[in-house]
Design an enzyme around this catalytic site. Structure first.
Site, PDB file in Angstrom:
ATOM      1  N   ASP A 141      -0.994   0.511  -5.210  1.00  8.83           N
ATOM      2  CA  ASP A 141      -1.941   1.343  -4.466  1.00  8.83           C
ATOM      3  C   ASP A 141      -3.237   1.430  -5.252  1.00  8.83           C
ATOM      4  O   ASP A 141      -3.246   1.385  -6.473  1.00  8.83           O
ATOM      5  CB  ASP A 141      -1.405   2.756  -4.191  1.00  8.83           C
ATOM      6  N   PRO A 165       1.592   7.831  -0.624  1.00  8.81           N
ATOM      7  CA  PRO A 165       2.294   8.605  -1.654  1.00  8.81           C
ATOM      8  C   PRO A 165       3.774   8.275  -1.842  1.00  8.81           C
ATOM      9  O   PRO A 165       4.462   8.968  -2.578  1.00  8.81           O
ATOM     10  CB  PRO A 165       2.135  10.037  -1.142  1.00  8.81           C
ATOM     11  N   ASP A 216       1.880  -1.252   4.801  1.00  5.61           N
ATOM     12  CA  ASP A 216       1.546  -0.047   5.582  1.00  5.61           C
ATOM     13  C   ASP A 216       0.133   0.357   5.145  1.00  5.61           C
ATOM     14  O   ASP A 216      -0.036   1.339   4.415  1.00  5.61           O
ATOM     15  CB  ASP A 216       2.593   1.030   5.231  1.00  5.61           C
ATOM     16  N   CYS A 259      -0.120   4.036  11.353  1.00  8.70           N
ATOM     17  CA  CYS A 259       0.040   5.267  12.142  1.00  8.70           C
ATOM     18  C   CYS A 259      -1.188   5.413  13.031  1.00  8.70           C
ATOM     19  O   CYS A 259      -1.751   6.492  13.159  1.00  8.70           O
ATOM     20  CB  CYS A 259       0.285   6.486  11.270  1.00  8.70           C
ATOM     21  N   CYS A 312       0.896  -1.170   0.000  1.00 10.85           N
ATOM     22  CA  CYS A 312       0.000   0.000   0.000  1.00 10.85           C
ATOM     23  C   CYS A 312       0.925   1.208   0.000  1.00 10.85           C
ATOM     24  O   CYS A 312       1.258   1.745   1.047  1.00 10.85           O
ATOM     25  CB  CYS A 312      -0.872  -0.014   1.255  1.00 10.85           C
ATOM     26  N   ALA A 313       1.357   1.602  -1.168  1.00  9.27           N
ATOM     27  CA  ALA A 313       2.586   2.387  -1.258  1.00  9.27           C
ATOM     28  C   ALA A 313       2.440   3.900  -1.292  1.00  9.27           C
ATOM     29  O   ALA A 313       3.345   4.621  -0.874  1.00  9.27           O
ATOM     30  CB  ALA A 313       3.360   1.937  -2.484  1.00  9.27           C
ATOM     31  N   ARG A 369      -3.307   9.503  -5.474  1.00 15.74           N
ATOM     32  CA  ARG A 369      -2.129   9.330  -4.611  1.00 15.74           C
ATOM     33  C   ARG A 369      -0.975   8.709  -5.401  1.00 15.74           C
ATOM     34  O   ARG A 369       0.202   9.027  -5.178  1.00 15.74           O
ATOM     35  CB  ARG A 369      -2.484   8.475  -3.390  1.00 15.74           C
TER      36      ARG A 369
HETATM   37  N1  SAM Z   1       3.172   3.670   2.700  1.00 14.39           N
HETATM   38  C1  SAM Z   1       2.707   4.968   2.286  1.00 14.39           C
HETATM   39  C2  SAM Z   1       3.837   5.977   2.484  1.00 14.39           C
HETATM   40  O1  SAM Z   1       4.694   5.779   3.309  1.00 14.39           O
HETATM   41  O2  SAM Z   1       3.849   7.005   1.786  1.00 14.39           O
HETATM   42  C3  SAM Z   1       1.455   5.394   3.009  1.00 14.39           C
HETATM   43  C4  SAM Z   1       0.335   4.389   2.811  1.00 14.39           C
HETATM   44  S1  SAM Z   1      -1.219   4.929   3.422  1.00 14.39           S
HETATM   45  C5  SAM Z   1      -1.079   4.652   5.095  1.00 14.39           C
HETATM   46  C6  SAM Z   1      -2.236   3.619   2.913  1.00 14.39           C
HETATM   47  C7  SAM Z   1      -2.416   3.493   1.408  1.00 14.39           C
HETATM   48  O3  SAM Z   1      -3.067   2.247   1.165  1.00 14.39           O
HETATM   49  C8  SAM Z   1      -3.327   4.547   0.781  1.00 14.39           C
HETATM   50  O4  SAM Z   1      -2.616   5.226  -0.205  1.00 14.39           O
HETATM   51  C9  SAM Z   1      -4.464   3.746   0.159  1.00 14.39           C
HETATM   52  O5  SAM Z   1      -4.867   4.260  -1.073  1.00 14.39           O
HETATM   53  C10 SAM Z   1      -3.831   2.378  -0.007  1.00 14.39           C
HETATM   54  N2  SAM Z   1      -4.743   1.226  -0.054  1.00 14.39           N
HETATM   55  C11 SAM Z   1      -5.847   1.017   0.666  1.00 14.39           C
HETATM   56  N3  SAM Z   1      -6.378  -0.194   0.380  1.00 14.39           N
HETATM   57  C12 SAM Z   1      -5.565  -0.757  -0.543  1.00 14.39           C
HETATM   58  C13 SAM Z   1      -5.559  -1.992  -1.238  1.00 14.39           C
HETATM   59  N4  SAM Z   1      -6.526  -2.886  -1.041  1.00 14.39           N
HETATM   60  N5  SAM Z   1      -4.579  -2.248  -2.113  1.00 14.39           N
HETATM   61  C14 SAM Z   1      -3.601  -1.328  -2.337  1.00 14.39           C
HETATM   62  N6  SAM Z   1      -3.551  -0.132  -1.702  1.00 14.39           N
HETATM   63  C15 SAM Z   1      -4.510   0.145  -0.830  1.00 14.39           C
END
Ligand code: SAM
Length: 460
Positions: free
Chosen positions: A257, A236, A304, A359, A233-234, A262
């Site tokens: 993602d 931004p 994450d 977080c 879940c990468a 994003r």
């Molecule tokens: N790891 C990122 C960073 O350090 O910049 C922050 C990630 S943020 C906490 C969570 C992310 O998970 C969001 O961008 C969201 O769009 C994505 N997300 C949520 N569900 C998801 C899924 N099923 N598959 C892939 N990404 C997903």
């Protein structure tokens, strides 16, 4: 005037719980999103002070047509911002009350025994002074070296205090001072009010403005150069760029993602950071086929996932009393998704090490998720005891909780955070796994990261 009307409209929608700040600002259609966002955020920060000043001056009684949210944004810009950015009737009206508003502000400062406007916010709630995060700067080792960045700041008259040995030293940083973090060798800490968003080193991708806690997952996963890694879940992309730096751009970094916007931001960030070993996909991680031959060599996964964000200090939604973020149902839904995602990560055939992070401060998204996953996968995976000297551990309501890390503002001077690392038991390829990062090596003894491309920085 459109700016103030739209800012007031966003405040109104926030009060009616019709969305989050960023979404409401973005959807407002205002031509200068950045300016609108800054005004809304600052008005929220000063909300209680503004209400008090508006009350002290009877502004709303005197100006019957003035609506409270419009008054707040106008008074904010008049007293705390860069001056009013409007003309016409509103400007005339505000100028009429300017001296009264200014004198109310002065009286409030005397009453609260503070000198600076900022201290009005800090003095409002006891202890909020502690809620000041240092400005953490992660040096992007893909583009430069820690030494060069330190030299650059020194040439700009910042005073370098050397290597910190304790978190407490980070609390004492004065304006224009900086120090090396005691845990992460590529991390520098500056005074909380340091704004580097327009700094050359930031715009050129030599430094990344990233909270310390959010640097822990990639640091702990520590994939060796050449390895294949998934960032599930990468966006931004801060952790993706950190992983790429650890890999020295050698290997393969699959970044997924769901969110297109994003991902677009992430594309820009990775380009600026010089990341070149990644493959970005707008894909649901839960639907990524672990048996696809593309992923047969993936040994390292960073997960994450989306979470409540309850650990983020100064989170704007906290200022709007967003109870939804910690509602039981929401936490349950998040926990269920996080559990599914972690199980999915463990199902990749070659995976040896998975770092799970959030977080969030809620047990339901942290220890509970890991505990439940281990009930299913405990015979194949074990929890690694992370950085034993790190002061905050996972909750011991889960017997293995203390093997996990927690980050807590007042103790670790970071956002609230949780990290756990699962490692395959009796992994077939254990000898080729990178050593677990337990503590940062003694900087005196450790050599600079191998094969890091260093670009000498010249002061512009
Ligand atoms: N790891 C990122 C960073 O350090 O910049 C922050 C990630 S943020 C906490 C969570 C992310 O998970 C969001 O961008 C969201 O769009 C994505 N997300 C949520 N569900 C998801 C899924 N099923 N598959 C892939 N990404 C997903």
């Amino acid at each position: 005037m459109a700016l103030y009307m739209q800012a007031a409209a966003v405040l109104g929608k926030l009060q009616a719980k019709r969305g989050a700040v960023k979404t409401l600002v973005y959807n407002s259609g205002h031509k200068n999103i950045k300016q609108l966002y800054a005004l809304v955020c600052e008005t929220l920060r000063y909300a209680s002070v503004l209400e008090e000043i508006i009350g002290m001056t009877d502004l709303l009684k005197k100006e019957k047509k003035l609506q409270i949210n419009v008054a707040k944004v106008l008074v904010y810009d008049l007293l705390f911002g860069k001056g009013l950015k409007c003309g016409g009737n509103w400007k005339v009206l505000m100028m009429k009350h300017r001296s009264q508003l200014k004198s109310a502000l002065a009286r409030l400062k005397v009453k609260r025994k503070v000198c600076n406007n900022e201290d009005l916010i800090e003095s409002k709630t006891s202890g909020t002074k502690d809620y000041q995060l240092p400005r953490y700067v992660r040096v992007n080792l893909l583009k430069t070296s820690v030494e060069d960045v330190i030299d650059y700041f020194k040439r700009e008259d910042y005073a370098y205090l050397g290597q910190a040995t304790d978190i407490a030293e980070l609390k004492k940083l004065a304006h224009k001072q900086f120090i090396s973090d005691p845990h992460l060798s590529e991390l520098l800490a500056f005074h909380p009010k340091t704004d580097l968003h327009k700094h050359f080193l930031y715009t050129a991708g030599h430094i990344i403005l990233q909270d310390k806690a959010s640097c822990l997952p990639a640091h702990l996963l520590n994939p060796p150069m050449g390895s294949h890694v998934i960032d599930a879940c990468a966006a931004p992309g801060n952790k993706t760029s950190h992983l790429a730096a650890i890999l020295c751009n050698k290997g393969k970094l699959f970044a997924f993602d769901l969110d297109t916007k994003r991902l677009a931001t992430m594309g820009t960030l990775l380009l600026r950071a010089g990341v070149a070993c990644h493959e970005m996909a707008n894909q649901d991680f839960l639907l990524v086929d672990p048996n696809n031959s593309k992923y047969k060599d993936v040994k390292y996964i960073l997960l994450d996932p989306s979470c409540s964000g309850s650990g983020i200090v100064n989170r704007l939604n906290q200022m709007t009393d967003d109870e939804e973020s910690s509602g039981k149902q929401r936490l349950q839904a998040l926990g269920a998704f996080q559990h599914k995602a972690l199980c999915h990560a463990l199902s990749f055939p070659a995976v040896e090490r998975v770092v799970y992070s959030t977080c969030s401060v809620h047990r339901e998204e942290n220890e509970d998720v890991v505990e439940k996953v281990l009930e299913q996968y405990g015979s194949n995976f074990r929890l690694v005891n992370l950085m034993p000297s790190w002061p905050c551990r996972g909750l011991d309501s889960f017997p293995q909780g203390p093997r996990c890390l927690r980050a807590i503002l007042n103790e670790t001077l970071t956002n609230g955070f949780f990290v756990a690392m699962l490692e395959k038991q009796n992994g077939q390829n254990r000898e080729s796994l990178a050593p677990v990062k337990m503590e940062e090596e003694n900087p005196e003894e450790s050599s600079p990261p191998a094969q890091t491309k260093k670009v000498k920085l010249k002061k512009m």
